[in-house]
Design an enzyme around this catalytic site. Structure first.
Site, mmCIF file in Angstrom:
data_model
loop_
_atom_site.group_PDB
_atom_site.id
_atom_site.type_symbol
_atom_site.label_atom_id
_atom_site.label_comp_id
_atom_site.label_asym_id
_atom_site.label_seq_id
_atom_site.Cartn_x
_atom_site.Cartn_y
_atom_site.Cartn_z
ATOM 1 N N ILE A 239 0.813 -1.222 0.000
ATOM 2 C CA ILE A 239 0.000 0.000 0.000
ATOM 3 C C ILE A 239 0.846 1.272 0.000
ATOM 4 O O ILE A 239 0.324 2.373 -0.085
ATOM 5 C CB ILE A 239 -1.018 0.034 1.177
ATOM 6 C CG1 ILE A 239 -0.337 -0.261 2.514
ATOM 7 C CG2 ILE A 239 -2.170 -0.907 0.926
ATOM 8 C CD1 ILE A 239 -1.275 -0.140 3.707
ATOM 9 N N GLY A 240 2.154 1.128 0.108
ATOM 10 C CA GLY A 240 2.996 2.323 0.066
ATOM 11 C C GLY A 240 4.461 1.966 0.110
ATOM 12 O O GLY A 240 4.841 0.844 0.451
ATOM 13 N N ARG A 241 5.277 2.950 -0.242
ATOM 14 C CA ARG A 241 6.719 2.741 -0.265
ATOM 15 C C ARG A 241 7.420 4.001 0.226
ATOM 16 O O ARG A 241 7.061 5.104 -0.191
ATOM 17 C CB ARG A 241 7.137 2.496 -1.712
ATOM 18 C CG ARG A 241 8.168 1.415 -1.889
ATOM 19 C CD ARG A 241 8.248 1.082 -3.364
ATOM 20 N NE ARG A 241 7.843 -0.289 -3.593
ATOM 21 C CZ ARG A 241 8.698 -1.300 -3.657
ATOM 22 N NH1 ARG A 241 9.984 -1.082 -3.526
ATOM 23 N NH2 ARG A 241 8.263 -2.524 -3.851
ATOM 24 N N GLY A 242 8.393 3.865 1.111
ATOM 25 C CA GLY A 242 9.185 5.003 1.575
ATOM 26 C C GLY A 242 10.630 4.807 1.155
ATOM 27 O O GLY A 242 10.918 3.933 0.339
ATOM 28 N N VAL B 202 5.299 -0.743 2.695
ATOM 29 C CA VAL B 202 4.187 -0.935 3.622
ATOM 30 C C VAL B 202 3.152 -1.851 2.952
ATOM 31 O O VAL B 202 2.771 -1.625 1.797
ATOM 32 C CB VAL B 202 3.564 0.425 4.033
ATOM 33 C CG1 VAL B 202 2.411 0.229 5.000
ATOM 34 C CG2 VAL B 202 4.630 1.332 4.658
ATOM 35 N N ASP C 265 9.307 15.836 12.456
ATOM 36 C CA ASP C 265 9.023 15.862 11.015
ATOM 37 C C ASP C 265 7.512 15.919 10.780
ATOM 38 O O ASP C 265 6.950 15.133 10.020
ATOM 39 C CB ASP C 265 9.644 14.641 10.318
ATOM 40 C CG ASP C 265 9.702 14.810 8.798
ATOM 41 O OD1 ASP C 265 9.584 15.964 8.315
ATOM 42 O OD2 ASP C 265 9.876 13.801 8.094
ATOM 43 N N LYS D 234 4.465 17.008 9.132
ATOM 44 C CA LYS D 234 4.102 17.525 7.804
ATOM 45 C C LYS D 234 2.856 16.764 7.362
ATOM 46 O O LYS D 234 2.546 15.694 7.918
ATOM 47 C CB LYS D 234 5.254 17.340 6.812
ATOM 48 C CG LYS D 234 5.698 15.906 6.629
ATOM 49 C CD LYS D 234 6.824 15.825 5.614
ATOM 50 C CE LYS D 234 7.373 14.409 5.519
ATOM 51 N NZ LYS D 234 8.443 14.281 4.552
ATOM 52 N N ASN E 299 2.619 12.984 6.933
ATOM 53 C CA ASN E 299 2.732 12.135 8.124
ATOM 54 C C ASN E 299 1.484 12.201 9.006
ATOM 55 O O ASN E 299 1.484 11.705 10.125
ATOM 56 C CB ASN E 299 3.979 12.509 8.940
ATOM 57 C CG ASN E 299 5.250 12.104 8.218
ATOM 58 O OD1 ASN E 299 5.213 11.196 7.382
ATOM 59 N ND2 ASN E 299 6.362 12.766 8.521
ATOM 60 N N ASP F 207 4.920 8.167 11.399
ATOM 61 C CA ASP F 207 6.316 8.282 10.958
ATOM 62 C C ASP F 207 7.230 8.920 12.011
ATOM 63 O O ASP F 207 7.541 10.109 11.933
ATOM 64 C CB ASP F 207 6.406 9.031 9.617
ATOM 65 C CG ASP F 207 7.765 8.794 8.962
ATOM 66 O OD1 ASP F 207 8.649 8.171 9.605
ATOM 67 O OD2 ASP F 207 7.969 9.232 7.823
HETATM 68 N N1 LIG Z 1 -0.142 2.726 9.008
HETATM 69 C C1 LIG Z 1 -0.277 2.958 7.702
HETATM 70 N N2 LIG Z 1 -1.445 2.710 7.075
HETATM 71 C C2 LIG Z 1 -1.590 2.968 5.755
HETATM 72 N N3 LIG Z 1 -0.601 3.469 4.970
HETATM 73 C C3 LIG Z 1 0.585 3.740 5.544
HETATM 74 C C4 LIG Z 1 0.816 3.491 6.925
HETATM 75 N N4 LIG Z 1 2.093 3.859 7.215
HETATM 76 C C5 LIG Z 1 2.621 4.312 6.065
HETATM 77 N N5 LIG Z 1 1.730 4.240 5.059
HETATM 78 C C6 LIG Z 1 1.943 4.677 3.678
HETATM 79 O O1 LIG Z 1 3.050 3.992 3.131
HETATM 80 C C7 LIG Z 1 3.915 4.901 2.448
HETATM 81 C C8 LIG Z 1 5.333 4.694 2.927
HETATM 82 O O2 LIG Z 1 5.423 5.014 4.289
HETATM 83 P P1 LIG Z 1 6.803 5.078 5.057
HETATM 84 O O3 LIG Z 1 6.518 5.467 6.468
HETATM 85 O O4 LIG Z 1 7.593 3.844 4.802
HETATM 86 O O5 LIG Z 1 7.630 6.128 4.304
HETATM 87 P P2 LIG Z 1 7.471 7.686 4.114
HETATM 88 O O6 LIG Z 1 7.142 8.298 5.408
HETATM 89 O O7 LIG Z 1 6.530 7.964 2.971
HETATM 90 O O8 LIG Z 1 8.868 8.092 3.618
HETATM 91 P P3 LIG Z 1 10.267 8.077 4.290
HETATM 92 O O9 LIG Z 1 10.308 7.021 5.357
HETATM 93 O O10 LIG Z 1 11.087 7.781 3.123
HETATM 94 O O11 LIG Z 1 10.420 9.463 4.836
HETATM 95 C C9 LIG Z 1 3.370 6.293 2.684
HETATM 96 O O12 LIG Z 1 2.799 6.737 1.470
HETATM 97 C C10 LIG Z 1 2.298 6.153 3.714
HETATM 98 O O13 LIG Z 1 1.191 6.947 3.411
#
Ligand SMILES: Nc1ncnc2c1ncn2[C@@H]1O[C@H](COP(=O)(O)OP(=O)(O)OP(=O)(O)O)[C@@H](O)[C@H]1O
Length: 277
Positions: A15-18, A23, A132, A134, A137, A150
């Protein structure tokens, strides 16, 4: 994927990638609920600082758990190559998506700000600065409840230990962070103040074409309320923004003071501080 994790949860779609992690949505047959699983490939973390941040993230989330507006961490699985955090699932659009679409009414913005500051005040009471804050988050669950997420840049403070290091995201970072000075947890109030300004005006209070230009604008801290954007915004909302985006840290509101401000306690309906009941 860790065997222990796969034993307890069914891993569903991504559902997502950081930067470091992916995720996934996952399902627990024992509770019958869906969760989010943030999986980090430790081999992608090249330097010691990134590794330290990752180890700290789970610890910090555990330290601030138990507040309805802070994203809950349920489980951590770690093996040699990866770390998996089982988190509360947030399936509604995040605040970044919401503010990209339209400006908010004062009542809508006050509801978001009140929940966000409840989360921030809770973290500060537990001795954690998020660092952080924003819109990306600020997540929302399927019942539209706000969840601060985050904690990858967060840190513990207190016992006279100041916070150090340049962390954060240009539009939202407080001037004392950019200036390279020691700072305290009120950097989170500044960042939340930037979010409040954007929710009401549709643009950030300090901007530029590059990170360097944004930093210069933040350091100048010349806060303006252009009439074309703020003509229908109440003086009480502007008063709160001024108190959150105050360069003088000793005069800047704490998270608790924000929660007691008339604009927050009235749900964004008090026109002027003197209208108070
Ligand atoms: N608990 C959650 N439920 C649904 N989606 C999530 C959840 N946590 C993170 N995501 C989604 O997954 C994506 C990646 O999240 P992640 O926390 O790994 O990285 P990030 O905060 O986007 O970036 P980085 O860690 O690189 O600063 C984001 O788009 C976020 O919206």
């Amino acid at each position: 994927m860790s065997e222990a994790l796969k034993g307890d949860y069914q891993i569903c779609e991504e559902i997502g990638r950081g930067r470091f992690g992916t995720v996934f949505r996952c399902f627990s047959p024992s509770s019958g609920d869906f969760y989010a699983c943030k999986s980090i490939d430790k081999r992608l973390l090249s330097d010691a600082i990134d590794r330290e941040c990752l180890e700290k993230e789970a610890k910090l989330m555990q330290a601030v758990s138990g507040n309805p507006n802070v994203l809950q961490i349920y489980e951590v699985y770690e093996d040699e190559d990866s770390l998996h955090m089982v988190l509360e699932l947030c399936s509604s659009p995040d605040l970044f998506d919401r503010i990209s679409k339209r400006v908010f009414s004062e009542t809508e913005a006050a509801a978001v700000m009140s929940a966000l500051m409840e989360a921030v005040a809770h973290c500060h009471r537990r001795g954690v600065a998020h660092r952080d804050i924003k819109p990306d988050n600020v997540l929302f669950d399927d019942r539209n409840r706000l969840k601060l997420a985050d904690f990858g840049s967060a840190d513990f403070f207190g016992d006279g230990r100041p916070l150090r290091g340049i962390v954060g995201t240009p539009y939202y970072v407080a001037p004392e962070v950019i200036a390279g000075r020691d700072y305290n947890e009120k950097v989170d109030v500044w960042s939340a103040g930037v979010i409040l300004y954007i929710m009401l005006a549709g643009i950030p209070p300090f901007y530029g074409d590059s990170a360097a230009e944004i930093f210069e604008a933040v350091l100048r801290g010349n806060l303006r309320f252009p009439t074309r954007l703020f003509h229908s915004i109440s003086p009480t909302a502007k008063d709160l923004i001024r108190r959150m985006l105050c360069k003088d840290v000793s005069r800047r509101f704490s998270a608790e003071q924000v929660l007691r401000h008339p604009w927050i306690t009235s749900g964004g309906t008090v026109e002027s501080p003197i209208d108070l009941p």
